[in-house]
Structures are given as structure tokens and as C-alpha cells.
Design an enzyme around this catalytic site. Sequence first.
Site, PDB file in Angstrom:
ATOM      1  N   HIS A 103      -3.590   7.528   0.876  1.00 38.92           N
ATOM      2  CA  HIS A 103      -3.755   6.283   0.122  1.00 38.92           C
ATOM      3  C   HIS A 103      -3.427   5.136   1.071  1.00 38.92           C
ATOM      4  O   HIS A 103      -2.386   5.148   1.725  1.00 38.92           O
ATOM      5  CB  HIS A 103      -2.825   6.275  -1.093  1.00 38.92           C
ATOM      6  N   THR A 131      -7.185   8.627 -10.933  1.00 36.40           N
ATOM      7  CA  THR A 131      -5.765   8.383 -10.729  1.00 36.40           C
ATOM      8  C   THR A 131      -5.084   8.344 -12.086  1.00 36.40           C
ATOM      9  O   THR A 131      -5.565   7.678 -13.007  1.00 36.40           O
ATOM     10  CB  THR A 131      -5.544   7.046 -10.001  1.00 36.40           C
ATOM     11  N   LYS A 147      -2.966   7.301 -15.030  1.00 34.89           N
ATOM     12  CA  LYS A 147      -2.481   6.009 -15.514  1.00 34.89           C
ATOM     13  C   LYS A 147      -1.705   6.215 -16.816  1.00 34.89           C
ATOM     14  O   LYS A 147      -2.073   7.097 -17.588  1.00 34.89           O
ATOM     15  CB  LYS A 147      -3.652   5.045 -15.749  1.00 34.89           C
ATOM     16  N   ASN A 149       3.844  -7.221  20.454  1.00 31.71           N
ATOM     17  CA  ASN A 149       4.387  -8.581  20.553  1.00 31.71           C
ATOM     18  C   ASN A 149       3.351  -9.686  20.409  1.00 31.71           C
ATOM     19  O   ASN A 149       3.647 -10.778  19.937  1.00 31.71           O
ATOM     20  CB  ASN A 149       5.059  -8.749  21.925  1.00 31.71           C
TER      21      ASN A 149
END
Length: 488
Positions: free
Chosen positions: A298, A178, A180, A128
Site C-alpha cells: 500500500h 478494502t 470498511k 541533502n
Amino acid sequence: MNVLNEKSLTVRGKDRYKSGVMSYKKMGYWEPDYTPKDTDIICLFRVTPQDGVDPIEAAAAVAGESSTATWTVVWTDRLTAAEKYRAKCYRVDPVPGAEGQYFAYIAYDLDLFEPGSISNLTASVIGNVFGFKPLKALRLEDMRLPVAYVKTFKGPPTGIVVERERLDKFGRPLLGATVKPKLGLSGRNYGRVVYEALKGGLDFTKDDENINSQPFMHWRERFLYCMEAVNRAQAATGEIKGSYLNVTAATMEDMYERAEFAKELGSVVVMIDLVIGYTAIQSMSNWARKNDMILHLHRAGHSTYTRQRNHGVSFRVISKWMRLAGVDHIHAGTVVGKLEGDPLTTRGYYDICREEHNPMQLEHGIFFDQNWASLNKMMPVASGGIHAGQMHQLIQHLGEDVVLQFGGGTIGHPMGIQAGATANRVALEAMILARNEGRDYVSEGPDILAKAAASCTPLKQALEVWKDVTFNYQSTDAPDYVTTPAVA
């Protein structure tokens, strides 16, 4: 260091429990004479009070609202060990060079927290309180986690040492890429990218954070083609290879199903995203431990709360939580790449991942000594805008226990994916050889790469294509107590 000094104003006895509103300082949440116990959890908050709000009252409010307080006095406090369970702000310092901001040191009794639960820890310290109106902004900068608390967690299921033993690869960074484009490839074409990259010399390929199970390629199809590629590349090279198969899904049941299928296919590693949440991360860590799998995380989504200097949660804190929760890999910045990463601050992140003990180092943004007891180490991952021409800088800044992921720097190579992988592998091997020979590989780096490129056309092409690519921008998250030197 300028410390704000104000004596304790705590009201004691029956007056403490009179009905009505009382300042947080008077309720006992400001205790400048308090000495933290070895078993206390300590949080360092960067507090930015609203105009006209006393900084000590603001800091005491953070302590109160993140532990036992509410907006008014409640008589049920008398049914508890209130003195023990109240969080105690014991020190407030102005932040150097940041007018209106203050570092607040707050100690929490260990009994306020459920053992072994990141979700419970975060529900208190970032619950909070971050929406509290008297504050313009609030950031959790660092934490001191006592050994008694650290040992309630299992930590990384595999760790750096065992991972290297499984891969039979020592003395150098691991190489990855990675796939692509991250979205749109068919399963067959995706597998072809994996095969070419691994055959060319990489150790790993990786799914990106948002490749899960979309209409253009369902997860099962991707897993099958990826593992066929891994097995063929292993046969062709004689090396152990892997591909981070992203099992992130809508439910835990779906994630377990995908992880089990990856295991059946012979994968050594599965991947999850930070956005699945702390409970899900700990659950997947337990699964990975039981099934002897490397768990790659990740950090997708982290910048929504780590990027801003004055509000959110520092990535050094996220790194500590993830080491407790138990992941083997975590993306931790590159220094020289396209993503946010101050050199000294990033060094602090890497130290949190890889060291058994972190001493206080203000120049790295680390405010507390941290003992990691017997928890395994995490392998940091450097990914985002890096290429072969930066190899000497990457090794200088990040060391050898790191995964260097060249996505565009592999797949964007003018001679093709396999050539891109070969360029990165040759650049790495040349730089490690120079380091092992005792050469000044940092200052000689460009010459070392040029000499290696003379007998490696893929590396020569890579150096030519990306020779002018740099990402030199001012970092938004640098240490407060030192000036970061420019990246060489």
C-alpha cells in the site's frame, strides 16, 4: 525544445583545488559536452531556482550536492578519482508552460552506488539536496536505471504470471475490496465482511493501511478470523481466494512474526505499507521470496512527496524503486476514482509496473528508455472511489493485468456486502465478454451494463445508487509536453 546552452566552465589543474568557494559550474558539475555512458544512472530533476539564481548554476549545484561536492573546495578531492565520481549535469531545458522551472539532466557514475540498495540510492539522489537554500523547489521527475544496476536487485518475489497461475485466474482483472470501515470493527465482524465479499465473487479482500494491532482488534485475532473467512469462501465457491493481511508493525521482528503467522494459517499474500521504509520493504521482499508469498504494497504516505508538481518525487520514480525493491502489488491510481490520477500520467505508472521495456514517452511522463532486464512484473492496484458503473472505463484505461479494488463500491451496496461483490463480478464478466466478442465495449459500456443488470438485481441496484458519482477534478500532476484529453 529550448535548451539552455552554456559552454563548460570547469576550472582544471591546480587552480581547481585552491582553497575557498568556487561556483558549482566551475568545479565540474556542469558538463554540457558530456555523453552519458550506458552504465550511468541518469536523473531528471525539475529545478526551481531562487530569484536571481542562474538556472545552470542551480542545476550544477544539484549535481554537486547529490554526489561529491560540499560548500567549499576541499583538497581531499585530489585523493579520489574526482573526474569520475562527480555527477555531471549535461543538459538544462526550460519546463514548457512553467516559468522559472527547468529540467536538469544529471548523470551519475554507477560506482557511486551500493549494488542492490534502494536506501543507498535515495540517500544520494534525494538526500541533502532537497533542502538546498538556492532552490525554491526541487522534484525528481524520472530516472534511467542501467541494466547493470537493475540486475543487482531481485525484484518482485512472485510476479504477475506466477500469481495468476497460483490463483488459476486468467484473462480478466482481479477483483478486490478494502474492508470498511477501516478502523473500529471487532475481529469477528471484520471476518464476516471478508467472507461475504469473497463469497459474492471477489478474488481478494484487503486490510487498509492503518489497520495494524489496535485495542479494538489485535493483529492475531484479525488474521484468524480473516483466514477462517477465506477458507470458508473457497469451500463455498471452488475458487482460490485471498485477503491481504497487513503485517506492518513497529519493528522488523514484529513484522516477521506476523508474516510467519499468516503463512502458518495458509495465507497466499501479506501486505506492507510504504511508510515502513525502503530497507524494511526490501527485507520483507526477501522474506516473501523465501516463503513463496505474494507481497502487496500500500503506497501509504506517498502523496506527501509525490503530489506537488514542483517539489518532491514523482510516483513514476517511486514505482521504479518499488519494482527494484521487490513488491508484487502496488497501488498506482485509478484515473476515474477519488484519488489524484491524470490519465496519461497514470498510464505511465502502469507501464512501469507491467512492461519489460519502457520506451521514452513524454506524453506519459516517461523521459527515458528503461530496460527491466529479467525482473518480474508488478501487478498495479486501482483503488479509491471506483464502482461497477465505471467498469468499461477502468478496463479501457488500466487493461486486464490489474487488481480493481471496490471498497465502498462493495461494502456500501444497499443489498449488503455479498450483493456488492456480485454486482462487481457480474459487471466485470459482462464487460470482458463484450471485449472478447470484439464489441466496442467503451462506447457501449453503459448499455452492456444495463443489459447485464436486467438479470442481476445487485448490479441493477449498484448502477442506480452510484449512477451520478464522478470525481472530475483537475489533476495536479499532468505531463508537461502534451495536454491530457478529458476522461470519457
